[in-house]
Motif scaffolding. Structure first.
Motif, PDB file in Angstrom:
ATOM      1  N   GLN A 253      -3.900  25.034  -4.356  1.00 48.13           N
ATOM      2  CA  GLN A 253      -5.210  24.558  -4.024  1.00 48.13           C
ATOM      3  C   GLN A 253      -5.673  24.550  -5.378  1.00 48.13           C
ATOM      4  N   SER A 254      -7.036  23.789  -5.457  1.00 47.88           N
ATOM      5  CA  SER A 254      -7.969  23.695  -6.461  1.00 47.88           C
ATOM      6  C   SER A 254      -7.413  23.101  -7.862  1.00 47.88           C
ATOM      7  N   GLU A 255      -6.440  22.513  -7.758  1.00 49.77           N
ATOM      8  CA  GLU A 255      -5.971  21.959  -8.949  1.00 49.77           C
ATOM      9  C   GLU A 255      -6.373  20.526  -9.455  1.00 49.77           C
ATOM     10  N   ARG A 256      -7.201  19.760  -8.367  1.00 49.46           N
ATOM     11  CA  ARG A 256      -8.081  18.789  -8.463  1.00 49.46           C
ATOM     12  C   ARG A 256      -9.372  18.898  -8.164  1.00 49.46           C
ATOM     13  N   LYS A 257     -10.327  18.541  -8.665  1.00 47.25           N
ATOM     14  CA  LYS A 257     -11.668  18.742  -8.333  1.00 47.25           C
ATOM     15  C   LYS A 257     -12.002  17.925  -6.736  1.00 47.25           C
ATOM     16  N   TRP A 258     -11.173  16.743  -6.593  1.00 45.17           N
ATOM     17  CA  TRP A 258     -11.793  16.020  -5.381  1.00 45.17           C
ATOM     18  C   TRP A 258     -11.078  16.570  -4.023  1.00 45.17           C
ATOM     19  N   SER A 259      -9.934  17.439  -4.564  1.00 39.06           N
ATOM     20  CA  SER A 259      -9.102  17.994  -3.398  1.00 39.06           C
ATOM     21  C   SER A 259      -9.710  19.306  -2.711  1.00 39.06           C
TER      22      SER A 259
ATOM     23  N   TYR B 247     -13.004  23.215   3.073  1.00 37.08           N
ATOM     24  CA  TYR B 247     -11.418  23.640   3.482  1.00 37.08           C
ATOM     25  C   TYR B 247     -10.611  23.731   2.267  1.00 37.08           C
ATOM     26  N   ASN B 248     -11.007  23.413   0.885  1.00 39.05           N
ATOM     27  CA  ASN B 248     -10.289  23.636  -0.202  1.00 39.05           C
ATOM     28  C   ASN B 248      -8.773  23.397  -0.089  1.00 39.05           C
ATOM     29  N   ARG B 249      -8.449  22.372   0.393  1.00 40.11           N
ATOM     30  CA  ARG B 249      -6.968  22.134   0.720  1.00 40.11           C
ATOM     31  C   ARG B 249      -6.406  21.776  -0.709  1.00 40.11           C
ATOM     32  N   SER B 250      -4.814  21.627  -0.706  1.00 37.74           N
ATOM     33  CA  SER B 250      -4.383  21.329  -1.864  1.00 37.74           C
ATOM     34  C   SER B 250      -4.031  19.743  -1.684  1.00 37.74           C
ATOM     35  N   MET B 251      -3.656  19.055  -2.609  1.00 31.26           N
ATOM     36  CA  MET B 251      -3.661  17.416  -2.587  1.00 31.26           C
ATOM     37  C   MET B 251      -2.520  17.088  -1.519  1.00 31.26           C
ATOM     38  N   TRP B 252      -1.339  17.672  -1.458  1.00 27.73           N
ATOM     39  CA  TRP B 252      -0.414  17.217  -0.443  1.00 27.73           C
ATOM     40  C   TRP B 252      -1.085  17.231   0.904  1.00 27.73           C
ATOM     41  N   LYS B 253      -1.991  18.051   1.059  1.00 18.42           N
ATOM     42  CA  LYS B 253      -2.629  18.163   2.529  1.00 18.42           C
ATOM     43  C   LYS B 253      -3.566  17.139   2.985  1.00 18.42           C
ATOM     44  N   TRP B 254      -4.051  16.534   1.988  1.00 19.40           N
ATOM     45  CA  TRP B 254      -5.283  15.425   1.739  1.00 19.40           C
ATOM     46  C   TRP B 254      -4.320  14.074   2.093  1.00 19.40           C
ATOM     47  N   PHE B 255      -3.174  13.987   1.229  1.00 18.79           N
ATOM     48  CA  PHE B 255      -2.270  12.980   1.539  1.00 18.79           C
ATOM     49  C   PHE B 255      -2.137  12.690   2.950  1.00 18.79           C
ATOM     50  N   HIS B 256      -1.571  13.909   3.644  1.00 24.08           N
ATOM     51  CA  HIS B 256      -0.950  13.985   5.039  1.00 24.08           C
ATOM     52  C   HIS B 256      -2.110  13.406   5.718  1.00 24.08           C
TER      53      HIS B 256
ATOM     54  N   ALA C 152       0.713  -1.063   0.064  1.00 24.50           N
ATOM     55  CA  ALA C 152      -0.126   0.001   0.063  1.00 24.50           C
ATOM     56  C   ALA C 152       0.774   1.431   0.056  1.00 24.50           C
ATOM     57  N   GLU C 153       2.122   1.421   0.756  1.00 26.95           N
ATOM     58  CA  GLU C 153       2.798   2.263   0.760  1.00 26.95           C
ATOM     59  C   GLU C 153       3.450   2.630  -0.434  1.00 26.95           C
ATOM     60  N   GLN C 154       3.835   1.590  -1.131  1.00 23.59           N
ATOM     61  CA  GLN C 154       4.371   1.920  -2.666  1.00 23.59           C
ATOM     62  C   GLN C 154       3.276   2.444  -3.574  1.00 23.59           C
ATOM     63  N   GLN C 155       2.240   1.884  -3.436  1.00 26.26           N
ATOM     64  CA  GLN C 155       1.260   2.494  -4.396  1.00 26.26           C
ATOM     65  C   GLN C 155       0.924   3.818  -4.226  1.00 26.26           C
ATOM     66  N   ILE C 156       0.986   4.424  -2.734  1.00 21.41           N
ATOM     67  CA  ILE C 156       0.699   5.736  -2.598  1.00 21.41           C
ATOM     68  C   ILE C 156       1.914   6.259  -2.979  1.00 21.41           C
ATOM     69  N   ILE C 157       3.190   6.077  -2.868  1.00 19.55           N
ATOM     70  CA  ILE C 157       4.406   6.717  -3.523  1.00 19.55           C
ATOM     71  C   ILE C 157       4.145   6.758  -4.934  1.00 19.55           C
ATOM     72  N   GLU C 158       3.901   5.591  -5.652  1.00 17.71           N
ATOM     73  CA  GLU C 158       3.688   5.849  -6.906  1.00 17.71           C
ATOM     74  C   GLU C 158       2.650   6.971  -7.501  1.00 17.71           C
ATOM     75  N   MET C 159       1.529   6.874  -6.665  1.00 13.26           N
ATOM     76  CA  MET C 159       0.612   7.912  -7.144  1.00 13.26           C
ATOM     77  C   MET C 159       0.939   9.183  -6.944  1.00 13.26           C
ATOM     78  N   ILE C 160       1.479   9.442  -5.856  1.00 14.13           N
ATOM     79  CA  ILE C 160       2.015  11.024  -5.362  1.00 14.13           C
ATOM     80  C   ILE C 160       3.183  11.214  -6.766  1.00 14.13           C
ATOM     81  N   ASN C 161       3.999  10.332  -6.983  1.00 13.69           N
ATOM     82  CA  ASN C 161       5.118  10.628  -7.988  1.00 13.69           C
ATOM     83  C   ASN C 161       4.369  10.906  -9.183  1.00 13.69           C
TER      84      ASN C 161
ATOM     85  N   LEU D 222       0.059  19.027  -6.989  1.00 14.29           N
ATOM     86  CA  LEU D 222       0.239  18.476  -5.618  1.00 14.29           C
ATOM     87  C   LEU D 222       0.087  19.630  -4.496  1.00 14.29           C
ATOM     88  N   PHE D 223       0.739  20.988  -4.910  1.00 15.88           N
ATOM     89  CA  PHE D 223       0.728  21.945  -4.120  1.00 15.88           C
ATOM     90  C   PHE D 223      -0.138  23.229  -4.028  1.00 15.88           C
TER      91      PHE D 223
END
Length: 107
Positions: free
Chosen positions: A59-65, A70-79, A40-49, A56-57
């Protein structure tokens, strides 16, 4: 509308979600759980990469994030969904260790 990890649990009552997680994985050995974790960790790393720095950084670059108030950036949701839960697990692990030590002392 706020999306929770599963429709059966609300954000202010995740204890039941944790319990269902423990029930789901209680039949696995430690070795099996470690293998599943690494996969699972490898899959998450591949997805982030696979994302650009802008995706990633900013805000509002991806609809789901930005689908919550809160309108957070993707990195914050991953965290929030990978690292942050372990802060609350530390307390549970400490309680488990204390209980285990106390059991040994009184047996």
């Amino acid at each position: 509308m706020v999306i929770t990890p599963t429709p059966n649990y609300k954000w202010n009552d995740l204890g039941g979600l944790y319990e269902s997680f423990y029930k789901q994985y209680k039949g696995y050995t430690l070795k099996e759980l470690c293998t599943m974790f690494i996969k699972a960790e490898q899959q998450i790393i591949e997805m982030i990469n696979s994302y650009t720095d802008v995706e990633l950084f900013q805000q509002s670059e991806r609809k789901w994030s930005s689908s919550t108030p809160y309108n957070r950036s993707m990195w914050k949701w991953f965290h929030i969904n990978t690292v942050a839960p372990f802060k609350s697990f530390r307390t549970e692990i400490r309680k488990w260790k204390i209980c285990k030590v106390n059991k040994r002392l009184f047996i």
